[in-house]
Design a protein around this motif. Structure first.
Motif, short mmCIF file in Angstrom:
data_model
loop_
_atom_site.label_atom_id
_atom_site.label_comp_id
_atom_site.label_asym_id
_atom_site.label_seq_id
_atom_site.Cartn_x
_atom_site.Cartn_y
_atom_site.Cartn_z
N SER A 197 -7.69 0.04 -6.43
CA SER A 197 -8.71 0.61 -7.30
C SER A 197 -8.12 0.96 -8.67
O SER A 197 -8.78 0.76 -9.70
CB SER A 197 -9.31 1.86 -6.66
N ALA A 198 -6.90 1.48 -8.68
CA ALA A 198 -6.24 1.83 -9.94
C ALA A 198 -5.94 0.57 -10.76
O ALA A 198 -6.17 0.54 -11.98
CB ALA A 198 -4.96 2.61 -9.67
N MET A 199 -5.44 -0.47 -10.10
CA MET A 199 -5.15 -1.72 -10.80
C MET A 199 -6.44 -2.33 -11.36
O MET A 199 -6.44 -2.89 -12.46
CB MET A 199 -4.45 -2.71 -9.87
N ARG A 200 -7.50 -2.20 -10.63
CA ARG A 200 -8.79 -2.75 -11.08
C ARG A 200 -9.27 -2.08 -12.36
O ARG A 200 -10.01 -2.67 -13.15
CB ARG A 200 -9.83 -2.59 -9.97
N ARG A 201 -8.85 -0.84 -12.59
CA ARG A 201 -9.24 -0.13 -13.81
C ARG A 201 -8.21 -0.34 -14.92
O ARG A 201 -8.21 0.38 -15.91
CB ARG A 201 -9.41 1.37 -13.54
N GLY A 202 -7.35 -1.33 -14.78
CA GLY A 202 -6.43 -1.69 -15.85
C GLY A 202 -5.10 -1.00 -15.82
O GLY A 202 -4.35 -1.05 -16.80
N LEU A 203 -4.76 -0.33 -14.72
CA LEU A 203 -3.47 0.34 -14.61
C LEU A 203 -2.42 -0.60 -14.02
O LEU A 203 -2.68 -1.28 -13.03
CB LEU A 203 -3.56 1.58 -13.73
N GLU A 204 -1.26 -0.62 -14.62
CA GLU A 204 -0.08 -1.20 -13.98
C GLU A 204 0.45 -0.13 -13.03
O GLU A 204 0.58 1.03 -13.42
CB GLU A 204 0.98 -1.54 -15.02
N ILE A 205 0.72 -0.48 -11.78
CA ILE A 205 1.23 0.52 -10.85
C ILE A 205 2.65 0.16 -10.41
O ILE A 205 3.01 -1.01 -10.32
CB ILE A 205 0.33 0.69 -9.61
N GLU A 206 3.43 1.21 -10.18
CA GLU A 206 4.67 1.11 -9.44
C GLU A 206 4.51 1.97 -8.19
O GLU A 206 3.96 3.07 -8.27
CB GLU A 206 5.86 1.58 -10.28
N CYS A 207 4.94 1.46 -7.05
CA CYS A 207 4.74 2.16 -5.79
C CYS A 207 5.94 3.03 -5.45
O CYS A 207 7.09 2.66 -5.71
CB CYS A 207 4.50 1.16 -4.66
N VAL A 208 5.66 4.20 -4.88
CA VAL A 208 6.71 5.12 -4.42
C VAL A 208 6.47 5.38 -2.94
O VAL A 208 5.38 5.86 -2.56
CB VAL A 208 6.69 6.44 -5.20
N HIS A 209 7.47 5.07 -2.12
CA HIS A 209 7.35 5.31 -0.68
C HIS A 209 8.48 6.22 -0.23
O HIS A 209 9.64 6.02 -0.59
CB HIS A 209 7.40 3.99 0.09
N PHE A 210 8.13 7.20 0.61
CA PHE A 210 9.11 8.15 1.14
C PHE A 210 9.37 7.82 2.60
O PHE A 210 8.44 7.79 3.41
CB PHE A 210 8.57 9.58 1.00
N TYR A 211 10.64 7.57 2.94
CA TYR A 211 10.97 7.25 4.33
C TYR A 211 12.00 8.26 4.84
O TYR A 211 12.77 8.84 4.06
CB TYR A 211 11.50 5.82 4.46
N SER A 212 11.99 8.48 6.16
CA SER A 212 12.85 9.51 6.76
C SER A 212 13.67 8.92 7.89
O SER A 212 13.44 9.18 9.07
CB SER A 212 12.00 10.68 7.28
N PHE A 213 14.63 8.07 7.52
CA PHE A 213 15.54 7.51 8.51
C PHE A 213 16.44 8.65 9.04
O PHE A 213 16.89 9.49 8.25
CB PHE A 213 16.39 6.41 7.86
N PRO A 214 16.71 8.75 10.36
CA PRO A 214 16.36 7.82 11.43
C PRO A 214 15.05 8.13 12.12
O PRO A 214 14.74 7.52 13.14
CB PRO A 214 17.53 8.01 12.40
N TYR A 215 14.28 9.10 11.59
CA TYR A 215 13.03 9.46 12.25
C TYR A 215 11.97 8.37 12.10
O TYR A 215 11.09 8.23 12.95
CB TYR A 215 12.50 10.78 11.68
#
Length: 412
Positions: A197-215
């Motif tokens: 939806s954000a890209m459709r409104r003309g935004l370039e996005i960069e994704c941020v993902h939080f991971y909790s290894f080893p959980y």
């Protein structure tokens, strides 16, 4: 079905005055990039429109990739013929004959004389083209309002265009024309839809993902990479930041505030995303929040969580029902990946009774008492891995795919 061209129509950005040329250049560049695998396709630009000459390329294949280009509101496959009455009628009969017509089937002809020197008016052309069609195809019946098929005939000086299909495009604004934002991408259904939806409104996005290894497992991480790959099909490539969140997350365990742990976690995520945004030149943060959907998405919770950043928080789904979000996820192709059973860090350490009405002063007081928290947040930022994901990226075991790690690459 035989076609000669595709007619591409621009969306709402054509109303933007002085910005129109900039937006048109952006969408034109995007179209050029998605058409690279089709060497025969040639782009022809006219005011307010684009045409793609097929030159033997598959119209179906081109339509599939062009439907993902933001800024295009619709696509029509077109037959072309000389602007001569007999040739127009002959082409119309052949063109309609290639369509599977129901019995009965309603139609009308909508002629438009763009070339005013053509010897017959638009109204006359409606009759000249419609009558032979009625004689040739007995199952056709004329219906002026809402016919099964509306054959459009555009008469221009050098050639005439005939078409009846209007295939919806992605619409919105060309990618990147309204700035850059960071998308908090979890792995669930909502955040990929928020990113789209954000890209459709003309935004370039960069994704941020939080991971909790080893959980959390490697497959959970690859699931998010696959979601990013699917979203990159609308833009060409997307930068994904993978943040090691284990130490930050465990800072909130055992402090006697289990009902507030989700609030603490999300505030920490916003602090990290804000630092990454500053580094990458992004001006906002996009989340998949939907009002009232879970404890952290009540209005009091969103208020307290949002105080952790000074950047604007964009919540495209905030007023949407879950079924509406699911339908969009299915349409854009992210749903099946989102429901894969790999946990993300947000599903860990979830209390039995999370608060829906946190107190900001208490939250800030508890955070201040966790002396190691600022250092752990800074370590998570320093330990962030950045990868560039494209539609052709291979993502590990999830589909025997992988992506190459790239740090601080200016790709757009």
């Amino acid at each position: 079905m035989t076609y000669d061209k595709l007619l591409l129509r621009f969306g709402e950005f054509t109303l933007k005055g002085k910005n129109r040329n900039r937006f048109e250049r952006s969408v034109l560049n995007h179209i050029r990039s998605v058409l690279k695998p089709f060497p025969g396709a040639k782009i022809v630009k006219e005011y307010g429109r684009l045409y793609v000459e097929l030159n033997g390329e598959s119209p179906e294949a081109l339509i599939q990739v062009l439907k993902k280009v933001f800024g295009l509101v619709s696509i029509s496959p077109v037959r072309v013929c000389p602007s001569e009455l007999d040739r127009i009628i002959e082409t119309a009969i052949d063109f309609v004959g290639q369509k599977e017509l129901a019995d009965p089937s309603t139609f009308k002809v909508n002629a438009r004389r763009v070339w005013k020197q053509f010897s017959h008016s638009s109204q006359e052309m409606n009759h000249f083209v419609g009558s032979p069609l009625l004689r040739t195809y007995p199952q056709l019946k004329v219906k002026v309002k809402q016919p099964d098929m509306e054959l459009r005939v555009e008469i221009r000086e050098n050639e005439t265009y005939l078409y009846y299909e209007v295939i919806p495009g992605a619409g919105g604004y060309p990618i990147g024309t309204n700035g850059k934002a960071m998308l908090l991408l979890s792995g669930g259904i909502d955040s990929p839809v928020a990113g789209w939806s954000a890209m459709r409104r003309g935004l370039e996005i960069e994704c941020v993902h939080f991971y909790s290894f080893p959980y959390t497992s490697q497959l959970a991480k690859e699931k998010v990479m696959e979601l990013t790959r699917l979203l990159s099909g609308f833009t060409g490539k997307i930068k994904l930041h993978l943040v090691p969140f284990t130490d930050v997350q465990t800072s909130f365990v055992g402090i006697g505030q289990d009902n507030l742990i989700i609030t603490f976690m999300r505030r920490a995520m916003l602090r990290i995303a804000s630092s990454l945004a500053e580094r990458e030149g992004a001006l906002a943060i996009v989340t998949g929040d939907s009002l009232g959907q879970v404890a952290s998405q009540t209005l009091p919770s969103m208020n307290v969580i949002g105080r952790a950043t000074e950047l604007p928080l964009l919540r495209p789904l905030v007023m949407m029902d879950k079924n509406d979000i699911i339908n969009i996820a299915m349409d854009i192709g992210t749903f099946e990946t989102s429901i894969l059973p790999y946990e993300d860090c947000c599903t860990l350490f979830v209390p039995k009774s999370p608060t829906t009405n946190p107190n900001l002063k208490i939250i800030e007081k508890v955070e201040a008492s966790i002396t190691e928290l600022p250092a752990r947040i800074e370590a998570a930022i320093e330990g962030t891995e950045t990868v560039i994901i494209t539609p052709d990226s291979k993502i590990g075991e999830l589909g025997e795919k992988h992506a190459e790690p790239v740090v601080n690459e200016d790709w757009f």
